[in-house]
Motif scaffolding. Structure first.
Motif, mmCIF file in Angstrom:
data_model
loop_
_atom_site.group_PDB
_atom_site.id
_atom_site.type_symbol
_atom_site.label_atom_id
_atom_site.label_comp_id
_atom_site.label_asym_id
_atom_site.label_seq_id
_atom_site.Cartn_x
_atom_site.Cartn_y
_atom_site.Cartn_z
ATOM 1 N N GLU A 282 19.564 4.587 37.227
ATOM 2 C CA GLU A 282 20.680 3.792 36.724
ATOM 3 C C GLU A 282 21.949 4.622 36.848
ATOM 4 O OE1 GLU A 282 19.984 2.351 32.780
ATOM 5 O OE2 GLU A 282 17.889 1.829 33.221
ATOM 6 N N GLY B 90 23.453 -8.836 39.968
ATOM 7 C CA GLY B 90 23.025 -7.631 40.668
ATOM 8 C C GLY B 90 23.278 -7.696 42.160
ATOM 9 N N LYS C 45 18.708 3.554 47.423
ATOM 10 C CA LYS C 45 17.301 3.142 47.394
ATOM 11 C C LYS C 45 16.736 3.258 45.982
ATOM 12 C CE LYS C 45 15.846 4.204 52.139
ATOM 13 N NZ LYS C 45 15.030 5.116 52.992
ATOM 14 N N ARG D 139 28.943 -3.764 39.318
ATOM 15 C CA ARG D 139 27.818 -3.062 39.955
ATOM 16 C C ARG D 139 28.373 -1.996 40.893
ATOM 17 N NH1 ARG D 139 24.434 -3.066 44.538
ATOM 18 N NH2 ARG D 139 25.418 -4.861 45.564
ATOM 19 N N LYS E 16 23.252 -5.663 48.850
ATOM 20 C CA LYS E 16 22.046 -6.420 48.525
ATOM 21 C C LYS E 16 22.409 -7.786 47.947
ATOM 22 C CE LYS E 16 19.548 -5.320 44.877
ATOM 23 N NZ LYS E 16 19.775 -6.401 43.880
ATOM 24 N N ILE F 259 18.388 3.286 43.168
ATOM 25 C CA ILE F 259 19.047 2.309 42.292
ATOM 26 C C ILE F 259 18.447 0.926 42.506
ATOM 27 C CG2 ILE F 259 21.220 1.109 41.849
ATOM 28 C CD1 ILE F 259 22.637 3.795 42.495
ATOM 29 N N ASN F 260 18.304 0.522 43.768
ATOM 30 C CA ASN F 260 17.778 -0.812 44.067
ATOM 31 C C ASN F 260 16.330 -0.977 43.633
ATOM 32 O OD1 ASN F 260 20.273 -1.303 45.164
ATOM 33 N ND2 ASN F 260 19.583 -1.467 47.287
ATOM 34 N N GLU F 261 15.585 0.128 43.610
ATOM 35 C CA GLU F 261 14.180 0.078 43.184
ATOM 36 C C GLU F 261 14.027 0.204 41.675
ATOM 37 O OE1 GLU F 261 12.391 3.241 45.373
ATOM 38 O OE2 GLU F 261 12.575 2.221 47.328
ATOM 39 N N GLY F 262 15.158 0.362 40.981
ATOM 40 C CA GLY F 262 15.120 0.463 39.525
ATOM 41 C C GLY F 262 14.705 1.824 39.005
ATOM 42 N N LYS F 263 14.730 2.842 39.859
ATOM 43 C CA LYS F 263 14.324 4.189 39.459
ATOM 44 C C LYS F 263 15.510 5.052 39.022
ATOM 45 C CE LYS F 263 10.365 4.179 42.649
ATOM 46 N NZ LYS F 263 9.777 4.819 43.860
ATOM 47 N N GLU G 75 24.296 -9.293 33.697
ATOM 48 C CA GLU G 75 23.907 -8.047 33.036
ATOM 49 C C GLU G 75 24.129 -6.856 33.974
ATOM 50 O OE1 GLU G 75 23.208 -8.257 29.863
ATOM 51 O OE2 GLU G 75 23.434 -10.428 30.057
ATOM 52 N N LYS G 76 23.699 -6.988 35.216
ATOM 53 C CA LYS G 76 23.888 -5.919 36.207
ATOM 54 C C LYS G 76 25.266 -5.986 36.838
ATOM 55 C CE LYS G 76 18.958 -6.052 37.451
ATOM 56 N NZ LYS G 76 17.990 -6.376 38.529
#
Length: 744
Positions: A352, A254, A344, A334, A482, A346-350, A309-310
């Protein structure tokens, strides 16, 4: 200039005539580095300068690519046919041919800020004219030196019925250079901007795509569609592979990666592919080498040893074949987007990238990215990124889908629910890498050209002012990059953590600083990033063997206050945020054991480490034999081969290249062994198994005493490299093994 910008011309002579007529005979010509140089224009400009002593030509560039020629008779016999085959159809630079033979015209001066490693070590003229500049400052310095003509090689294709051009392999300094020269023109200075269009150049996207009027003249026609320079890959040795395995444990799934060209870059990627596709084997090697045991805390906090995976995102000035191999192996996957709010989420997992959530509009309104009453600008944003599906239109506060109108007022809950019918399936416009320039083997260019337009858009190209630093859009670039791992190569590391990468102690330049400093600075600026410097523990052999981990060195490219992680084939030294006694201990731990006691004694005498400190027992067996014993058995399984990703060399050339390289080491490190071995060969017949090697070197039927001596020298080199054993009838050649088994 006098003609309309973007004028197409197929005559280089007339083009040079126009340039000289317009800017005069005092020309400071700048051209991009590596692959992006306009060869035909450059050769004509140089020819004109040779003919006319009144012309004063200064050439400012970097990394001028040259066909390998060789120095000794044996090198020429080996490299000549190889060069003719691999570089067939690639034109050469006339000014470089003259420079190498000492015939450069006296009214021509060449200044380079980066060169092939060691390419100018024995040239006082090149050493005196070297420009010590960071990659990001190259355009600034060229302008200060009087740049008034710029040229580059470009690709082109039809887009929506219009011919568009791509800076392709060299957006690096070219975007900035064109802008700077046009600003000079606005101030009244006479400047010329030339493009040389080549159909074989991969058409790259991102900031690389420009219109014809970017250039004053574009040289275009069949004669400009020449073959591209494609340097063969360097072989990867077992110590290189060990460095790659060590580095591979520090790359987070990731995250972001930067790697360079050459054997070490290939070694890192080979390690990452093994980690991803053969994790059980990868874990076995880590266990046997004791890597995870030694560096458990570092790897747990900053690295990873699992599968991807990411995936990774590439942020690297050099987009090289190593990235293509990661892409093929589904590691470089990625995607990042040029929107801070989306990054933001995407990085917070909100969010995909391949799945748009039903509440995406709600989230973007809450973030104040779009208005609660969607205006046309909001609509363009949502459709450009695929949040709203394609084929919609916006009119008077409504979104229209095949005649059905949907209110753009999201303050109404019903409207907010209705708009979900119009959501797209995945985000659009993502990229898996942002690079500044590329150069690589034929297969690399072919892979890019064979891609669909949509797939090639995943590989973005931009200038070094964006790629190599955070300035200008710090928030977005920080979000995109990141967990970045900026991996670079150094020649020498001091035990205090400083790195020499570009210059010897006596001041002679090996290559140039390029973008290394910028990536190191960026690695320290980003809170979740690390800088990884790779240094081979030794150089030379025999009596000339020296440690590349030294107590002190008379030059540094990266100062000790920017030290971070230093990797050799013997391990990982985490030297950031540590006192100097600990830094010294860490670096001695990864030095070759033949030099460890000397380094420790120097440190103790200088009072930099406690007098009673002893090197831990587990680090006292850092020897080449240890690495060979660990990795060589795996070669029978098709891994840790000299060319993990293929090569343009034949099996015979691979064997010969290795043998001749070993011979060169002996000539400087153990001349007695070489002389004794050569003498013994004079009392032996020429083995039949060497005939195909002799044929390749045109020595099968010697016509002089010198050629007879060369034959004996070659036989000794082959014997010294254990290449005279007769293969069994069912034994596959090395390259066939690599092709038929999964090569890592």
């Amino acid at each position: 200039m006098n003609q309309k910008p973007g004028t197409i011309n197929d005559d280089a002579k007339k083009c040079v005539d126009q340039v000289i007529h317009y800017v005069g005979k005092d020309i400071t010509f700048c051209m991009s580095l590596a692959l992006g140089k306009p060869i035909i224009f450059m050769n004509e400009l140089y020819r004109r300068a040779k003919e006319d002593p009144e012309i004063k030509l200064k050439i400012i560039t970097a990394l001028t690519l040259e066909k390998p020629k060789g120095h000794s008779d044996l090198e020429k016999r080996f490299l000549g046919p190889l060069s003719d085959r691999v570089f067939n159809g690639v034109p050469e630079f006339d000014f470089m041919l003259d420079f190498r033979t000492g015939k450069l015209s006296k009214n021509v001066e060449v200044l380079e800020f980066f060169c092939k490693a060691g390419g100018y070590l024995s040239s006082p003229e090149a050493q005196q004219n070297h420009l010590a500049t960071n990659y990001t400052h190259a355009t600034r310095d060229a302008i200060a030196l009087g740049a008034n003509v710029f040229g580059q090689l470009v690709g082109y294709q039809e887009i929506d019925g219009k011919t568009m051009y791509s800076m392709s392999c060299n957006t690096d300094v070219c975007l900035e250079a064109v802008k700077a020269l046009k600003e000079l023109r606005e101030k009244g200075k006479k400047v010329a901007i030339i493009g040389e269009a080549n159909k074989k150049m991969p058409f790259m996207y991102g900031d690389a795509v420009v219109e014809a009027d970017t250039y004053d003249i574009i040289l275009q026609g069949p004669q400009y569609d020449y073959e591209l320079f494609c340097p063969p890959k360097d072989p990867v040795a077992l110590p290189d592979y060990m460095i790659g395995i060590n580095v591979s444990t520090l790359i987070k799934d990731g995250g972001t990666i930067q790697v360079g060209i050459g054997a070490l870059g290939d070694a890192i990627v080979a390690g990452l592919i093994m980690r991803n596709e053969h994790n059980d084997l990868y874990q076995e090697i880590l266990e046997k080498a004791g890597i995870f045991k030694r560096y458990k805390k570092l790897i747990t906090e900053w690295g990873d040893t699992g599968t991807f995976e990411k995936g990774l995102y590439g942020s690297s000035e050099m987009f090289v074949d190593a990235f293509m191999q990661m892409y093929k192996s589904k590691i470089l996957k990625r995607k990042v987007f040029n929107s801070a709010p989306l990054m933001k989420l995407i990085n917070e997992g909100k969010l995909e990238p391949d799945k748009i959530p039903a509440d995406i509009i709600d989230q973007l309104i809450e973030m104040k990215t779009i208005h609660s009453k969607l205006n046309e600008e909001d609509f363009v944003f949502l459709t450009d990124y695929g949040i709203l599906k394609r084929g919609l239109s916006y009119e008077s506060g409504a979104i229209i889908d095949e005649g059905t109108k949907y209110s753009a007022d999201m303050n109404n809950e019903r409207n907010l629910m209705e708009i979900r019918k119009l959501l797209g399936k995945e985000l659009l416009g993502g990229q898996v890498i942002l690079g500044a320039f590329f150069v690589g083997p034929k297969a690399f260019y072919r892979a890019l050209n064979d891609m669909s337009e949509d797939e090639r858009k995943l590989f973005g190209m931009s200038g070094v002012e964006k790629v190599n630093q955070l300035y200008g859009d710090e928030e977005l670039r920080s979000l995109q990059r990141k967990d970045a791992r900026f991996v670079n190569t150094g020649m020498v590391a001091s035990v205090l953590g400083s790195i020499a990468s570009d210059q010897l102690e006596d001041g002679r330049v090996i290559s140039g600083i390029g973008g290394q400093y910028n990536f190191v600075a960026m690695g320290h600026a980003l809170a979740d990033a690390r800088v990884i410097m790779m240094v081979k523990s030794t150089k030379g052999s025999g009596k000339s063997l020296k440690s590349n981990i030294v107590f002190s060195y008379g030059h540094c490219s990266i100062p000790k206050h920017l030290r971070d992680i230093i990797v050799t084939e013997y391990g990982i030294a985490d030297v950031r945020s540590k006192p100097e006694k600990q830094v010294i201990a860490e670096l001695i731990n990864v030095a070759d054991s033949r030099f460890q006691n000397q380094l420790l004694d120097r440190a103790k005498k200088a009072g930099k480490i406690p007098k009673d400190y002893e090197i831990p027992q587990e680090y006292r067996n850092n020897t080449p034999e240890k690495i060979t014993a660990l990795l060589k058995p795996y070669q029978t399984h098709g891994i840790f081969q000299p060319f993990p990703f293929g090569t343009d060399l034949t099996d015979t050339e691979i064997a010969l290249g290795g043998a001749l390289k070993g011979l060169k080491k002996l000539s400087s490190g153990n001349r007695l062994k070489m002389a004794t071995g050569l003498l013994q060969e004079f009392f032996r017949p020429i083995p039949e198994s060497t005939h195909h090697y002799m044929e390749r070197l045109n020595l099968l039927k010697p016509s002089s005493m010198q050629e007879r001596i060369l034959r004996k020298l070659v036989v000794f080199a082959l014997r010294n490299n254990n290449l005279l054993k007769k293969p069994s009838l069912n034994q596959e050649p090395v390259l066939d093994q690599v092709r038929n088994k999964h090569s890592l």
